[in-house]
Motif scaffolding. Structure first.
Motif, PDB file in Angstrom:
ATOM      1  N   UNK A   8      28.592  15.442  24.887  1.00 50.66           N
ATOM      2  CA  UNK A   8      29.216  14.228  25.408  1.00 50.66           C
ATOM      3  C   UNK A   8      30.733  14.295  25.264  1.00 50.66           C
ATOM      4  N   UNK A   9      31.210  14.542  24.066  1.00 50.57           N
ATOM      5  CA  UNK A   9      32.655  14.484  23.813  1.00 50.57           C
ATOM      6  C   UNK A   9      33.417  15.622  24.482  1.00 50.57           C
ATOM      7  N   UNK A  10      32.785  16.762  24.721  1.00 47.34           N
ATOM      8  CA  UNK A  10      33.448  17.867  25.426  1.00 47.34           C
ATOM      9  C   UNK A  10      33.879  17.470  26.832  1.00 47.34           C
ATOM     10  N   UNK A  11      33.191  16.508  27.413  1.00 48.82           N
ATOM     11  CA  UNK A  11      33.429  16.157  28.811  1.00 48.82           C
ATOM     12  C   UNK A  11      34.374  14.977  29.000  1.00 48.82           C
ATOM     13  N   UNK A  12      35.006  14.529  27.932  1.00 50.37           N
ATOM     14  CA  UNK A  12      35.943  13.410  28.025  1.00 50.37           C
ATOM     15  C   UNK A  12      37.344  13.879  28.387  1.00 50.37           C
ATOM     16  N   UNK A  33      30.202   4.655  19.519  1.00 52.31           N
ATOM     17  CA  UNK A  33      29.197   3.616  19.258  1.00 52.31           C
ATOM     18  C   UNK A  33      28.195   3.461  20.399  1.00 52.31           C
ATOM     19  N   UNK A  34      28.627   3.684  21.629  1.00 50.78           N
ATOM     20  CA  UNK A  34      27.746   3.455  22.778  1.00 50.78           C
ATOM     21  C   UNK A  34      26.848   4.658  23.104  1.00 50.78           C
ATOM     22  N   UNK A  35      27.103   5.825  22.494  1.00 47.56           N
ATOM     23  CA  UNK A  35      26.310   7.008  22.838  1.00 47.56           C
ATOM     24  C   UNK A  35      25.339   7.419  21.737  1.00 47.56           C
ATOM     25  N   UNK A  49      20.256  16.248  28.148  1.00 48.54           N
ATOM     26  CA  UNK A  49      20.587  15.919  29.537  1.00 48.54           C
ATOM     27  C   UNK A  49      20.441  14.427  29.851  1.00 48.54           C
ATOM     28  N   UNK A  50      19.363  13.756  29.429  1.00 50.89           N
ATOM     29  CA  UNK A  50      19.280  12.312  29.682  1.00 50.89           C
ATOM     30  C   UNK A  50      20.418  11.521  29.013  1.00 50.89           C
ATOM     31  N   UNK A  51      20.808  11.916  27.794  1.00 57.08           N
ATOM     32  CA  UNK A  51      21.926  11.246  27.122  1.00 57.08           C
ATOM     33  C   UNK A  51      23.224  11.477  27.881  1.00 57.08           C
ATOM     34  N   UNK A  52      23.398  12.690  28.371  1.00 56.62           N
ATOM     35  CA  UNK A  52      24.601  13.024  29.134  1.00 56.62           C
ATOM     36  C   UNK A  52      24.632  12.237  30.446  1.00 56.62           C
ATOM     37  N   UNK A  53      23.483  12.111  31.095  1.00 63.09           N
ATOM     38  CA  UNK A  53      23.407  11.341  32.349  1.00 63.09           C
ATOM     39  C   UNK A  53      23.785   9.883  32.114  1.00 63.09           C
ATOM     40  N   UNK A  54      23.273   9.292  31.038  1.00 67.00           N
ATOM     41  CA  UNK A  54      23.591   7.902  30.698  1.00 67.00           C
ATOM     42  C   UNK A  54      25.079   7.752  30.402  1.00 67.00           C
ATOM     43  N   UNK A  55      25.626   8.689  29.670  1.00 65.65           N
ATOM     44  CA  UNK A  55      27.049   8.689  29.330  1.00 65.65           C
ATOM     45  C   UNK A  55      27.903   8.746  30.592  1.00 65.65           C
ATOM     46  N   UNK A  56      27.583   9.657  31.496  1.00 62.36           N
ATOM     47  CA  UNK A  56      28.351   9.811  32.741  1.00 62.36           C
ATOM     48  C   UNK A  56      28.306   8.522  33.563  1.00 62.36           C
ATOM     49  N   UNK A  57      27.137   7.901  33.617  1.00 61.44           N
ATOM     50  CA  UNK A  57      26.973   6.662  34.380  1.00 61.44           C
ATOM     51  C   UNK A  57      27.838   5.535  33.802  1.00 61.44           C
ATOM     52  N   UNK A  58      27.866   5.412  32.474  1.00 59.66           N
ATOM     53  CA  UNK A  58      28.590   4.312  31.844  1.00 59.66           C
ATOM     54  C   UNK A  58      30.094   4.555  31.731  1.00 59.66           C
ATOM     55  N   UNK A  76      35.817  14.274  32.575  1.00 61.53           N
ATOM     56  CA  UNK A  76      36.574  15.364  33.207  1.00 61.53           C
ATOM     57  C   UNK A  76      35.939  15.633  34.569  1.00 61.53           C
ATOM     58  N   UNK A  77      36.721  15.909  35.599  1.00 63.04           N
ATOM     59  CA  UNK A  77      36.210  16.060  36.970  1.00 63.04           C
ATOM     60  C   UNK A  77      35.095  17.092  37.141  1.00 63.04           C
ATOM     61  N   UNK A  78      35.077  18.156  36.369  1.00 60.26           N
ATOM     62  CA  UNK A  78      34.063  19.205  36.558  1.00 60.26           C
ATOM     63  C   UNK A  78      32.649  18.740  36.256  1.00 60.26           C
ATOM     64  N   UNK A  79      32.477  17.619  35.547  1.00 55.30           N
ATOM     65  CA  UNK A  79      31.140  17.116  35.245  1.00 55.30           C
ATOM     66  C   UNK A  79      30.614  16.214  36.348  1.00 55.30           C
ATOM     67  N   UNK A  80      31.500  15.654  37.130  1.00 54.88           N
ATOM     68  CA  UNK A  80      31.079  14.701  38.168  1.00 54.88           C
ATOM     69  C   UNK A  80      30.526  15.382  39.392  1.00 54.88           C
TER      70      UNK A  80
END
Length: 181
Positions: free
Chosen positions: A19-23, A76-78, A162-171, A177-181
């Motif tokens: 999660x944090x790598x993609x911020x 806190x949200x992840x 992957x499900x946690x990452x999907x939820x994170x990206x949505x919220x 970072x653009x490469x995850x979108x």
């Protein structure tokens, strides 16, 4: 650049690292161990919960691009900060919710965020996140670093991360970072 560091314990470090790598604004994330009583612990040693360490991530970030309060909110949200010594199927003190701060200001901001989230009733139970000064951060073994990116097809990565990452990206789309979108 205004480079800062913070260390979070919020469950399995493979999940939180991904999660944090993609911020935007995050420079690096290292998985490791902190908060225990054994010097230079290994993954196998902390896995039984007897060393007192928590699986943690050390986040290095540019505070001009990503504020500490934004990092706290994402922290806190992840994960579920209302669970004592567990996240999902991972149980034990090594999976506790914790913020290991480097300076008093980080502690004060974390306290304020906990009060804000409590007052807003964001969670249905009290937040049990530990706030402790960072004593020593031990980087995890090399094969445990960047785990999700190196092993996306492993069952744990596909079914849990992957499900946690999907939820994170949505919220938090605007923080990714653009490469995850």
């Amino acid at each position: 650049m205004n480079i800062q560091k913070i260390t979070f314990g919020n469950g399995c470090f493979w999940c939180t690292e991904a999660i944090f790598q993609h911020l935007k604004g995050v420079i690096s994330v290292a998985s490791g161990y902190t908060g225990g009583h054994t010097a230079n612990p290994t993954y196998m040693e902390i896995s039984n919960g007897k060393t007192g360490h928590t699986e943690a991530i050390e986040v290095e970030y540019n505070a001009n691009e990503l504020s500490f309060n934004e990092l706290l909110l994402i922290f806190f949200k992840t994960h579920n900060p209302t669970l004592l010594n567990r996240q999902g199927g991972d149980v034990g003190t090594q999976y506790r919710s914790a913020i290991f701060y480097n300076i008093e200001e980080q502690k004060q901001q974390a306290d304020a965020m906990i009060k804000k989230l409590t007052n807003e009733q964001v969670f249905d139970r009290p937040i049990v996140t530990e706030l402790s000064p960072l004593s020593e951060f031990y980087k995890a073994e090399d094969h445990l670093q960047n785990y999700y990116n190196n092993n996306p097809l492993k069952p744990y990565c596909a079914l849990v991360i992957q499900p946690k990452l999907n939820k994170f990206v949505k919220e938090f789309t605007n923080k990714i970072k653009p490469e995850l979108l």
